[in-house]
Design an enzyme around this catalytic site. Structure first.
Site, PDB file in Angstrom:
ATOM      1  N   ARG A   1       0.874  -1.184   0.000  1.00 15.11           N
ATOM      2  CA  ARG A   1       0.000   0.000   0.000  1.00 15.11           C
ATOM      3  C   ARG A   1       0.913   1.235   0.000  1.00 15.11           C
ATOM      4  O   ARG A   1       2.140   1.137  -0.017  1.00 15.11           O
ATOM      5  CB  ARG A   1      -0.885   0.001   1.255  1.00 15.11           C
ATOM      6  CG  ARG A   1      -0.073   0.170   2.526  1.00 15.11           C
ATOM      7  CD  ARG A   1      -0.925   0.333   3.774  1.00 15.11           C
ATOM      8  NE  ARG A   1      -0.058   0.584   4.910  1.00 15.11           N
ATOM      9  CZ  ARG A   1      -0.114  -0.060   6.072  1.00 15.11           C
ATOM     10  NH1 ARG A   1      -1.008  -1.006   6.252  1.00 15.11           N
ATOM     11  NH2 ARG A   1       0.721   0.253   7.034  1.00 15.11           N
TER      12      ARG A   1
ATOM     13  N   ASP B   1       8.666 -10.347   7.565  1.00 14.82           N
ATOM     14  CA  ASP B   1       9.034  -9.220   8.425  1.00 14.82           C
ATOM     15  C   ASP B   1      10.489  -8.857   8.139  1.00 14.82           C
ATOM     16  O   ASP B   1      11.405  -9.637   8.421  1.00 14.82           O
ATOM     17  CB  ASP B   1       8.847  -9.617   9.893  1.00 14.82           C
ATOM     18  CG  ASP B   1       9.169  -8.465  10.833  1.00 14.82           C
ATOM     19  OD1 ASP B   1       9.687  -7.419  10.366  1.00 14.82           O
ATOM     20  OD2 ASP B   1       8.903  -8.618  12.043  1.00 14.82           O
TER      21      ASP B   1
ATOM     22  N   ASN C   1      11.775   0.642   0.746  1.00 15.36           N
ATOM     23  CA  ASN C   1      10.762   1.622   1.160  1.00 15.36           C
ATOM     24  C   ASN C   1      10.122   1.311   2.504  1.00 15.36           C
ATOM     25  O   ASN C   1       9.677   2.217   3.208  1.00 15.36           O
ATOM     26  CB  ASN C   1       9.683   1.664   0.057  1.00 15.36           C
ATOM     27  CG  ASN C   1       8.372   2.250   0.540  1.00 15.36           C
ATOM     28  OD1 ASN C   1       8.238   3.461   0.651  1.00 15.36           O
ATOM     29  ND2 ASN C   1       7.398   1.400   0.855  1.00 15.36           N
TER      30      ASN C   1
ATOM     31  N   TYR D   1      11.991   8.244  15.258  1.00 17.78           N
ATOM     32  CA  TYR D   1      11.831   8.087  13.801  1.00 17.78           C
ATOM     33  C   TYR D   1      12.874   8.917  13.051  1.00 17.78           C
ATOM     34  O   TYR D   1      13.539   8.418  12.132  1.00 17.78           O
ATOM     35  CB  TYR D   1      10.416   8.530  13.427  1.00 17.78           C
ATOM     36  CG  TYR D   1      10.111   8.529  11.950  1.00 17.78           C
ATOM     37  CD1 TYR D   1      10.114   7.350  11.211  1.00 17.78           C
ATOM     38  CD2 TYR D   1       9.778   9.713  11.290  1.00 17.78           C
ATOM     39  CE1 TYR D   1       9.814   7.349   9.855  1.00 17.78           C
ATOM     40  CE2 TYR D   1       9.469   9.723   9.941  1.00 17.78           C
ATOM     41  CZ  TYR D   1       9.482   8.535   9.226  1.00 17.78           C
ATOM     42  OH  TYR D   1       9.185   8.541   7.883  1.00 17.78           O
TER      43      TYR D   1
ATOM     44  N   LYS E   1      15.718   7.612  10.390  1.00 16.75           N
ATOM     45  CA  LYS E   1      15.796   8.075   8.992  1.00 16.75           C
ATOM     46  C   LYS E   1      17.121   8.796   8.731  1.00 16.75           C
ATOM     47  O   LYS E   1      17.675   8.691   7.628  1.00 16.75           O
ATOM     48  CB  LYS E   1      14.607   8.987   8.676  1.00 16.75           C
ATOM     49  CG  LYS E   1      13.271   8.253   8.556  1.00 16.75           C
ATOM     50  CD  LYS E   1      13.297   7.176   7.492  1.00 16.75           C
ATOM     51  CE  LYS E   1      11.910   6.714   7.064  1.00 16.75           C
ATOM     52  NZ  LYS E   1      11.942   5.545   6.162  1.00 16.75           N
TER      53      LYS E   1
ATOM     54  N   THR F   1      -0.715   9.618   0.867  1.00 19.10           N
ATOM     55  CA  THR F   1      -1.340   8.305   0.863  1.00 19.10           C
ATOM     56  C   THR F   1      -2.748   8.530   1.440  1.00 19.10           C
ATOM     57  O   THR F   1      -2.996   9.557   2.083  1.00 19.10           O
ATOM     58  CB  THR F   1      -0.558   7.346   1.766  1.00 19.10           C
ATOM     59  OG1 THR F   1      -0.544   7.911   3.090  1.00 19.10           O
ATOM     60  CG2 THR F   1       0.885   7.177   1.295  1.00 19.10           C
TER      61      THR F   1
HETATM   62  N1  LIG Z   1       3.624   9.082   3.734  1.00 16.43           N
HETATM   63  C1  LIG Z   1       4.413  10.026   4.197  1.00 16.43           C
HETATM   64  O1  LIG Z   1       3.970  11.153   4.449  1.00 16.43           O
HETATM   65  C2  LIG Z   1       5.888   9.762   4.422  1.00 16.43           C
HETATM   66  C3  LIG Z   1       6.711  10.840   4.794  1.00 16.43           C
HETATM   67  C4  LIG Z   1       8.082  10.622   4.970  1.00 16.43           C
HETATM   68  C5  LIG Z   1       8.611   9.350   4.787  1.00 16.43           C
HETATM   69  N2  LIG Z   1       7.786   8.320   4.463  1.00 16.43           N
HETATM   70  C6  LIG Z   1       8.394   6.994   4.327  1.00 16.43           C
HETATM   71  O2  LIG Z   1       7.922   6.348   3.154  1.00 16.43           O
HETATM   72  C7  LIG Z   1       7.813   4.942   3.401  1.00 16.43           C
HETATM   73  C8  LIG Z   1       6.392   4.492   3.084  1.00 16.43           C
HETATM   74  O3  LIG Z   1       5.475   5.248   3.849  1.00 16.43           O
HETATM   75  P1  LIG Z   1       3.900   5.085   3.707  1.00 16.43           P
HETATM   76  O4  LIG Z   1       3.299   6.349   4.171  1.00 16.43           O
HETATM   77  O5  LIG Z   1       3.568   4.533   2.382  1.00 16.43           O
HETATM   78  O6  LIG Z   1       3.645   3.969   4.851  1.00 16.43           O
HETATM   79  P2  LIG Z   1       2.549   2.812   4.950  1.00 16.43           P
HETATM   80  O7  LIG Z   1       2.483   2.447   6.386  1.00 16.43           O
HETATM   81  O8  LIG Z   1       1.286   3.156   4.256  1.00 16.43           O
HETATM   82  O9  LIG Z   1       3.229   1.618   4.129  1.00 16.43           O
HETATM   83  C9  LIG Z   1       4.358   0.966   4.621  1.00 16.43           C
HETATM   84  C10 LIG Z   1       4.331  -0.471   4.150  1.00 16.43           C
HETATM   85  O10 LIG Z   1       5.505  -1.113   4.641  1.00 16.43           O
HETATM   86  C11 LIG Z   1       5.154  -2.345   5.242  1.00 16.43           C
HETATM   87  N3  LIG Z   1       6.087  -2.633   6.323  1.00 16.43           N
HETATM   88  C12 LIG Z   1       6.344  -1.854   7.406  1.00 16.43           C
HETATM   89  N4  LIG Z   1       7.228  -2.458   8.216  1.00 16.43           N
HETATM   90  C13 LIG Z   1       7.530  -3.652   7.623  1.00 16.43           C
HETATM   91  C14 LIG Z   1       8.371  -4.733   7.976  1.00 16.43           C
HETATM   92  N5  LIG Z   1       9.063  -4.752   9.129  1.00 16.43           N
HETATM   93  N6  LIG Z   1       8.461  -5.789   7.146  1.00 16.43           N
HETATM   94  C15 LIG Z   1       7.749  -5.811   5.993  1.00 16.43           C
HETATM   95  N7  LIG Z   1       6.928  -4.813   5.605  1.00 16.43           N
HETATM   96  C16 LIG Z   1       6.824  -3.751   6.421  1.00 16.43           C
HETATM   97  C17 LIG Z   1       3.749  -2.142   5.776  1.00 16.43           C
HETATM   98  O11 LIG Z   1       3.062  -3.373   5.952  1.00 16.43           O
HETATM   99  C18 LIG Z   1       3.140  -1.252   4.692  1.00 16.43           C
HETATM  100  O12 LIG Z   1       2.523  -2.002   3.667  1.00 16.43           O
HETATM  101  C19 LIG Z   1       8.238   4.723   4.845  1.00 16.43           C
HETATM  102  O13 LIG Z   1       9.603   4.370   4.889  1.00 16.43           O
HETATM  103  C20 LIG Z   1       8.029   6.077   5.488  1.00 16.43           C
HETATM  104  O14 LIG Z   1       8.843   6.282   6.608  1.00 16.43           O
HETATM  105  C21 LIG Z   1       6.443   8.492   4.273  1.00 16.43           C
END
Ligand SMILES: NC(=O)c1ccc[n+]([C@@H]2O[C@H](COP(=O)([O-])OP(=O)(O)OC[C@H]3O[C@@H](n4cnc5c(N)ncnc54)[C@H](O)[C@@H]3O)[C@@H](O)[C@H]2O)c1
Length: 299
Positions: A16, A74, A101, A177, A181, A212
């Protein structure tokens, strides 16, 4: 013909969110795509409710006409990562592209009542989870895919950072966090040095708030959120995916060890009005407004 025809990409956390946008974009460029995620149906979890065109992202990818496969694992467990990568590479071929990611925060907006968000008082379990979920997961995935890239003398690795790992929040919260990062940035630069001689490029994309469905819902009622962003809007997952498509293309062949900030010029990684100074809320300590001296209550 896509610019990534013949390539095999691994995108972690692509069930997702932004990861799904990366996977779909790389598939549209012609790459076969493997996905590792804790839960391939995680888009159905409460609070996410992502609209999908198929049962999982793997079917969405196949519907785009590329080979695709997914494994639930995981990524904080190095043995599970090795097994998942072996299984996917067996189905799709050795990975030439990795987008590491998977990860994420945990705390939302600063909540002063949650003392464990303070940098001086981080909850040990939360800290462990954040570092493992972001830094360890990234390093374990690289460990599993790098040998084949080195053998083939070719690879493109993109790690995922955050504005939260580049700038501290004014109240110092979310440091678990942010530190994880920030460590990914250092790791990226180290990896770029090691793998450069193998013709492997390693770069980091640092996101700001990205729309998202979860983030869009969360900030829909907070128009102030964008006042700290130069472009006065949040980033879309597709815009992040365009940056990743560039980074894994040969157009970016000279980039390695770089951090591309994809956040519309975010100046402060928080939103809303600035927090109350801690001395206004912590009755044990006191600030002398004239001298600027702080008297600490005994702890
Ligand atoms: N959305 C934002 O605003 C934002 C901002 C800055 C950084 N990010 C980074 O972008 C990336 C994606 O963010 P997002 O908003 O899509 O998050 P999200 O939570 O919607 O998606 C993350 C996905 O990673 C999977 N996941 C998490 N930990 C896992 C693990 N240990 N093993 C396997 N799968 C795992 C989850 O099941 C999920 O499907 C992340 O690294 C997040 O830190 C997102």
């Amino acid at each position: 013909m896509g610019q990534l025809d013949g390539q095999v990409a691994l995108v972690t956390g692509a069930a997702r969110g932004v990861g799904r946008a990366y996977a779909l974009r790389l598939a549209r460029e012609g790459a076969a795509v493997g996905v590792i995620d804790l839960n391939l149906h995680g888009y159905q979890n409460p609070g996410f409710d992502e609209e999908m065109d198929a049962d999982t992202v793997v079917e969405e990818l196949r519907n785009l006409g590329v080979a695709a496969a997914g494994v639930e694992a995981d990524l904080t467990d190095p043995d599970a990562v090795d097994r998942a990568v072996r299984q996917l590479a067996g189905e799709l071929g050795d990975f030439s592209i990795l987008v590491a990611n998977a990860g994420g925060g945990g705390w939302g907006a600063p909540r002063p009542e949650v003392a464990e968000q303070a940098a001086s008082n981080l909850d040990p379990e939360g800290l462990q989870r954040r570092v493992a979920g972001n830094l360890y997961a990234t390093a374990y995935t690289v460990r599993a895919v790098a040998p084949a890239m080195k053998r083939h003398r070719y690879g493109k690795i993109v790690t995922v950072g955050s504005i939260s790992g580049l700038l501290p929040r004014p109240d110092g919260s979310h440091a678990d966090y942010g530190s994880a990062k920030a460590a990914i940035v250092f790791y990226t630069k180290s990896l770029a040095q090691e793998l450069g001689p193998f013709n492997i490029n390693v770069n980091c994309i640092a996101l700001g708030l990205t729309t998202t469905p979860r983030i869009s819902k969360k900030y829909a009622d907070e128009p102030d959120t964008v006042t700290n962003i130069a472009l006065r809007r949040l980033t879309t997952p597709e815009e992040c995916a365009a940056v990743v498509a560039f980074l894994v293309s040969d157009e970016a062949s000279i980039l390695t060890g770089s951090v591309l900030e994809a956040h519309g010029g975010t100046r402060v990684p928080r939103w809303g009005p600035p927090p109350e100074p801690w001395w206004e809320t912590d009755t044990d300590d006191a600030l002398d407004a004239t001298t600027g001296e702080i008297s600490h209550a005994s702890r």
